[in-house]
Scaffold this motif. Structure first.
Motif: not given
Length: 137
Positions: A34-61
């Motif tokens: 849901a965190g990923v989907l919420f981020h993309l709802a406001g930032h469509d076509n986002a880079l994976v790295g930007d989504v990862s940074a926004a959610l404080c997630a690790s690249p592997s996660g």
């Protein structure tokens, strides 16, 4: 007074995730998705790295989570036009529908979490949580 803030915060975070996960049904989205989907709802076509940074997630996660969401039909991955090594994420129609359902779940959760607290008390809690994020990031 010996506050066990770290333990209480970690326990609460797990309870929140379990609450969201229990209401995600068989969608397989869960709290992290849901965190990923919420981020993309406001930032469509986002880079994976930007989504990862926004959610404080690790690249592997984030990689595994994105793969599951893509497999479930909630998002699409496309190569970045400027850098073929980079990947962009967009919500699919199913993903947009899931964002609506997740917003309903989060609205319920916010009502549950704030029940019995004044606006002033919740403002202090929000300020404290923001302080933690800023201080430890």
């Amino acid at each position: 007074m010996n506050h066990r803030l770290v333990l209480e915060m970690m326990t609460a975070e797990r309870a929140v995730r379990r609450w969201i996960d229990a209401r995600s049904g068989d969608s397989g989205i869960g709290a992290a998705g849901a965190g990923v989907l919420f981020h993309l709802a406001g930032h469509d076509n986002a880079l994976v790295g930007d989504v990862s940074a926004a959610l404080c997630a690790s690249p592997s996660g984030i990689s595994g989570l994105v793969s599951r969401l893509e497999k479930g039909g909630f998002l699409a991955k496309t190569p970045d036009a400027a850098d073929a090594r980079a990947v962009r994420l967009s919500l699919t129609p199913l993903g947009r529908e899931a964002v609506g359902v997740a917003r309903t779940v989060v609205t319920e959760l916010n009502a549950e979490l704030s029940d019995g607290f004044t606006g002033a008390e919740l403002a202090v809690v929000a300020r404290w949580l923001g302080h933690i994020t800023q201080r430890l990031s």
